[in-house]
Design an enzyme around this catalytic site. Structure first.
Site, PDB file in Angstrom:
ATOM      1  CE1 TYR A  60      -3.798   2.410   0.822  1.00 14.32           C
ATOM      2  CE2 TYR A  60      -2.244   3.371   2.381  1.00 14.32           C
ATOM      3  CZ  TYR A  60      -3.433   3.447   1.672  1.00 14.32           C
ATOM      4  OH  TYR A  60      -4.241   4.544   1.806  1.00 14.32           O
ATOM      5  N   GLY A 120      -6.296   5.396  -0.128  1.00 18.30           N
ATOM      6  CA  GLY A 120      -7.642   5.823   0.221  1.00 18.30           C
ATOM      7  C   GLY A 120      -8.685   5.066  -0.568  1.00 18.30           C
TER       8      GLY A 120
END
Length: 523
Positions: free
Chosen positions: A54, A61
């Site tokens: 990530y 998000g």
């Protein structure tokens, strides 16, 4: 003197505040640099191994399911800090902004965030150069960290947004240029590491808590002065009776009052009251000339302020734990050679701590407001004139008007104690589906602190007026320094005049001043 951040160093809130206020240069120790580098090297190996991580080779998000090649890392990270820099409102003051920057540095120095070492050095350089990013105060969810406030800092470090430098607001790139600092070049994870943490609420919360500690510490001295001004009894503060109730804060407050009032000739010995009433005792029920007990706002001071003292200690422990944590996502632990997707950025600990701070300060405000009423109501003040107006009552109104202000502020403060930590709203396509609002809670605590200081300042003003009426030469050695300090700001009122400036000065002194014990020792 340089503030050196050491590996595994537990930075205290006092150190954090002092370094921010004094603009102390910050330096990272060699072991810190080594661990930061090791964390980055682990991440670089993961990138070579094409692991999916990530914020490294994925978007963030609501676009968490989108893959982004590392060849576009710089653009992704710059897009991130621009996209989330959406805060609005007034800019935070310089000291608070520096506290937030230093809080972020302390967290990143734990060496678990895999930030590029050169960019951590740039963040330190920006702080040391005196560049203060303009941080709008409203808009943080406090959950994927304080994205908006921290993005304002990251943008300036990258040569964007606005900053204050040498007393002027200018574009970030100009501030960096004038200070001789090269802007950051963001690589994968760098932008995320800079903004994805709780350092905003920790920095702001620390400044509020530290000021609240000073106010409450001084309020113990104000309380003793009010006992004298209202001719209150001291026996309820005897440590012997508090020994049967083991709350640490209660015992501490009682001890301070008992010892502080020991040489007072204004506070009342309960045995004298008892003797007077015994002499009035007859064969039928009748009103005595005195009451055997004081009202709760005097007698229960240890039981009311004790919980405040205890909760401030717990809040301090929470903030210090958060300050000294790695509070971003993902975490890269060099000793494990592993990456961990996690939720360390969530600000619930700080949000709840700030809500508790609001309640503690509201408690102080309630207590001060009740004492103000006792000072001004001649039926409850043990012989003081109405509204503390000794000269020309009726022609003059005395301190009547000050109660308008304290009642209004007390009512307003109570509305501000509705907890923010339970106000969660979902956002980001339900990705950030439960949020803390920790930064908002800290900002609200700052307002409640200001309100509390105003009400306490007026109580102090009333107490000094009362002891002058009774005879200030009878004060205890504990309260005399505070009385004299106050009289250097506020005169005895033998005529009606506007008190606004006096209250403002007293409130500022209560928050920024030295501790009560230091004030006593200085005299």
């Amino acid at each position: 003197m340089t503030f050196v951040i050491e590996l595994d160093m537990n930075v205290t809130l006092d150190q954090l505040e002092d370094a921010a206020r004094q603009r102390t240069p910050v330096e990272l120790s060699a072991p810190v640099r080594s661990r930061v580098r090791a964390s980055r090297e682990v991440l670089e190996k993961f990138v070579q191994d094409e692991r999916v991580i990530y914020g490294v080779n994925t978007s963030m998000g609501g676009f968490v399911d989108h893959l982004v090649p590392v060849s576009q890392a710089r653009q992704l990270q710059e897009n991130l800090i621009n996209a989330v820099a959406t805060n609005v409102g007034a800019y935070l003051d310089d000291t608070t902004a520096r506290t937030i920057m230093l809080s972020r540095i302390v967290s990143l120095a734990r060496g678990n965030s895999a930030i590029t070492p050169a960019n951590l050095d740039k963040l330190v350089a920006v702080l040391n150069a005196g560049i203060v990013p303009c941080i709008p105060e409203k808009g943080s969810l406090g959950t994927s960290g304080d994205l908006g406030p921290l993005a304002a800092i990251a943008l300036v470090c990258a040569g964007q947004w606005k900053a204050r430098y040498n007393g002027q607001i200018m574009p970030g790139r100009h501030a960096l240029s004038e200070a001789g600092v090269e802007p950051m070049e963001l690589s994968y994870k760098d932008g995320l590491a800079l903004i994805n943490g709780t350092s905003g609420m920790v920095g702001l919360g620390t400044m509020v808590l530290q000021a609240a500690r000073r106010l409450v510490d001084r309020y113990l001295q104000v309380s003793a002065l009010s006992v004298e001004g209202l001719a209150g009894m001291t026996k309820p503060f005897d440590p012997r009776v508090h020994g049967v109730k083991p709350h640490r804060g209660q015992r501490q407050v009682a001890s301070r009052l008992w010892e502080g009032l020991a040489d007072s000739h204004l506070a009342v010995n309960e045995l004298d009251t008892e003797q007077t009433l015994a002499e009035e005792m007859g064969t039928v029920a009748k009103a005595g000339s005195l009451a055997i007990e004081d009202a709760y706002s005097i007698r229960c001071t240890p039981q009311i302020l004790g919980p405040v003292v205890d909760v401030l200690d717990r809040i301090g422990a929470t903030l210090q734990d958060e300050l000294n944590s790695s509070n971003d996502n993902p975490i890269v632990l060099p000793e494990e050679a592993e990456v961990f997707h996690n939720g360390h950025f969530h600000g619930q600990y700080v949000a709840m701590a700030m809500d508790h701070l609001n309640m503690a300060l509201a408690t102080v405000t309630n207590l001060a407001n009740r004492r103000v009423d006792r000072f001004l109501d001649k039926s409850n003040s043990n012989g003081l004139p109405a509204f503390l107006c000794r000269e020309d009552p009726g022609l003059r109104l005395g301190l009547m008007g000050g109660q308008f202000m304290t009642a209004s502020i007390t009512a307003e403060t109570r509305t501000l104690t509705v907890p923010m930590s339970v106000q969660s709203l979902t956002s980001t396509a339900d990705f950030q589906d439960i949020v803390s609002f920790g930064f908002v809670a800290a900002r609200r605590a700052r307002e409640v602190l200001t309100n509390a200081a105003y009400v306490v300042a007026f109580e102090l003003l009333c107490a000094c007026q009362a002891v002058d009426i009774r005879g200030a030469d009878k004060l205890s050695s504990f309260t005399r320094p505070l009385y004299e300090r106050t009289r250097a700001i506020v005169p005895f009122f033998d005529r009606d005049e506007t008190i606004t400036d006096y209250v403002e000065k007293l409130a500022a002194d209560l928050i920024a001043g030295e501790s009560a014990d230091a004030a006593v020792a200085a005299h």
